[in-house]
Design a protein around this motif. Structure first.
Motif, PDB file in Angstrom:
ATOM      1  N   UNK A 232       0.808  -1.205   0.000  1.00 32.99           N
ATOM      2  CA  UNK A 232       0.000   0.000   0.000  1.00 32.99           C
ATOM      3  C   UNK A 232       0.842   1.256   0.000  1.00 32.99           C
ATOM      4  N   UNK A 233       0.226   2.352  -0.505  1.00 36.90           N
ATOM      5  CA  UNK A 233       0.835   3.676  -0.397  1.00 36.90           C
ATOM      6  C   UNK A 233       0.499   4.334   0.931  1.00 36.90           C
ATOM      7  N   UNK A 234      -0.414   3.750   1.688  1.00 36.75           N
ATOM      8  CA  UNK A 234      -0.806   4.304   2.978  1.00 36.75           C
ATOM      9  C   UNK A 234       0.338   4.148   3.965  1.00 36.75           C
ATOM     10  N   UNK A 235       0.465   5.082   4.879  1.00 33.50           N
ATOM     11  CA  UNK A 235       1.537   5.014   5.871  1.00 33.50           C
ATOM     12  C   UNK A 235       1.119   4.101   7.014  1.00 33.50           C
ATOM     13  N   UNK A 236       1.692   2.920   7.059  1.00 25.48           N
ATOM     14  CA  UNK A 236       1.391   1.971   8.117  1.00 25.48           C
ATOM     15  C   UNK A 236       2.523   0.971   8.225  1.00 25.48           C
ATOM     16  N   UNK A 237       2.787   0.523   9.435  1.00 21.40           N
ATOM     17  CA  UNK A 237       3.818  -0.498   9.622  1.00 21.40           C
ATOM     18  C   UNK A 237       3.277  -1.889   9.327  1.00 21.40           C
ATOM     19  N   UNK A 238       1.966  -2.009   9.095  1.00 23.65           N
ATOM     20  CA  UNK A 238       1.367  -3.310   8.808  1.00 23.65           C
ATOM     21  C   UNK A 238       1.389  -3.657   7.327  1.00 23.65           C
ATOM     22  N   UNK A 239       1.833  -2.743   6.487  1.00 26.01           N
ATOM     23  CA  UNK A 239       1.817  -2.951   5.048  1.00 26.01           C
ATOM     24  C   UNK A 239       3.230  -2.886   4.487  1.00 26.01           C
ATOM     25  N   UNK A 240       3.396  -3.496   3.330  1.00 28.91           N
ATOM     26  CA  UNK A 240       4.625  -3.316   2.556  1.00 28.91           C
ATOM     27  C   UNK A 240       4.398  -2.114   1.658  1.00 28.91           C
ATOM     28  N   UNK A 241       5.430  -1.300   1.435  1.00 28.90           N
ATOM     29  CA  UNK A 241       5.289  -0.127   0.570  1.00 28.90           C
ATOM     30  C   UNK A 241       5.068  -0.562  -0.870  1.00 28.90           C
ATOM     31  N   UNK A 242       4.031  -0.040  -1.472  1.00 31.39           N
ATOM     32  CA  UNK A 242       3.697  -0.372  -2.854  1.00 31.39           C
ATOM     33  C   UNK A 242       4.657   0.294  -3.836  1.00 31.39           C
ATOM     34  N   UNK A 243       4.879   1.571  -3.660  1.00 30.34           N
ATOM     35  CA  UNK A 243       5.731   2.309  -4.585  1.00 30.34           C
ATOM     36  C   UNK A 243       7.093   2.634  -3.993  1.00 30.34           C
ATOM     37  N   UNK A 244       7.412   2.118  -2.853  1.00 27.65           N
ATOM     38  CA  UNK A 244       8.734   2.268  -2.265  1.00 27.65           C
ATOM     39  C   UNK A 244       9.002   3.661  -1.740  1.00 27.65           C
ATOM     40  N   UNK A 245      10.234   3.868  -1.285  1.00 29.89           N
ATOM     41  CA  UNK A 245      10.616   5.147  -0.696  1.00 29.89           C
ATOM     42  C   UNK A 245      11.559   5.936  -1.584  1.00 29.89           C
ATOM     43  N   UNK A 246      11.662   5.552  -2.842  1.00 33.77           N
ATOM     44  CA  UNK A 246      12.584   6.235  -3.738  1.00 33.77           C
ATOM     45  C   UNK A 246      11.809   7.162  -4.674  1.00 33.77           C
ATOM     46  N   UNK A 247      12.537   8.034  -5.343  1.00 35.53           N
ATOM     47  CA  UNK A 247      11.922   8.937  -6.321  1.00 35.53           C
ATOM     48  C   UNK A 247      11.407   8.141  -7.515  1.00 35.53           C
ATOM     49  N   UNK A 248      10.513   8.732  -8.259  1.00 38.35           N
ATOM     50  CA  UNK A 248       9.943   8.079  -9.427  1.00 38.35           C
ATOM     51  C   UNK A 248      11.047   7.727 -10.427  1.00 38.35           C
ATOM     52  N   UNK A 249      11.133   6.455 -10.820  1.00 40.88           N
ATOM     53  CA  UNK A 249      12.151   6.085 -11.801  1.00 40.88           C
ATOM     54  C   UNK A 249      11.794   6.650 -13.173  1.00 40.88           C
TER      55      UNK A 249
END
Length: 158
Positions: free
Chosen positions: A107-124
């Protein structure tokens, strides 16, 4: 007489071997589906569905995951490359057979229960990112399920 003794010994050996029950003490994780494999920009969450079986119901430990396309291969700090998410508490199932559906959320939602969907990096530059997870479960007794390789998912960036 020798044949009867030999056949008796073989029959005794055959019947004394016991097949493990389905599930046993080792958790069995099987992949069922993913909500989508081509994630448009406006979608903020996808789910991976699994079936989890465990003969003694002690799967309250962790679900480990590794994103093959986002792992950091530039540094070798000697640690296990897998990250993990805590499994929900299922104390009612301890000591009993467990057959449950597990949902892993990206998910893009901020939560520790989810894996980041789009990651923490800038748009490739390609405006698309590929994600492919390897997952397994560890139960409280330290037993591991088989490691599953999930389908590739294309995640489009804004």
């Amino acid at each position: 007489m020798k044949k009867i003794i030999l056949l008796s010994a073989i029959a005794f050996g055959f019947f004394s071997c016991k097949k493990d029950e389905a599930g046993g003490t080792r958790p069995i994780l099987t992949f069922k589906s993913v909500t989508m494999e081509d994630v448009p920009v406006e979608v903020q969450q996808i789910e991976f569905y699994f079936n989890l079986q465990d003969g003694d119901g002690d799967t309250e430990s962790e679900l480990y995951f590794l994103d093959l396309y986002r792992m950091d291969t530039t540094t070798d700090n000697g640690r296990d490359p897998y990250d993990f998410i805590r499994m929900p508490s299922l104390e009612i199932h301890k000591g009993t057979k467990l057959n449950a559906e597990v949902t892993l959320i990206m998910s893009d939602l901020n939560s520790t229960n989810y894996i980041r969907l789009r990651g923490n990096t800038q748009t490739p530059p390609s405006k698309v990112d590929t994600s492919q997870l390897k997952v397994f479960i560890k139960d409280n007794a330290g037993n591991y399920s088989d490691t599953l390789l999930l389908p590739k998912v294309a995640v489009h960036f804004p």
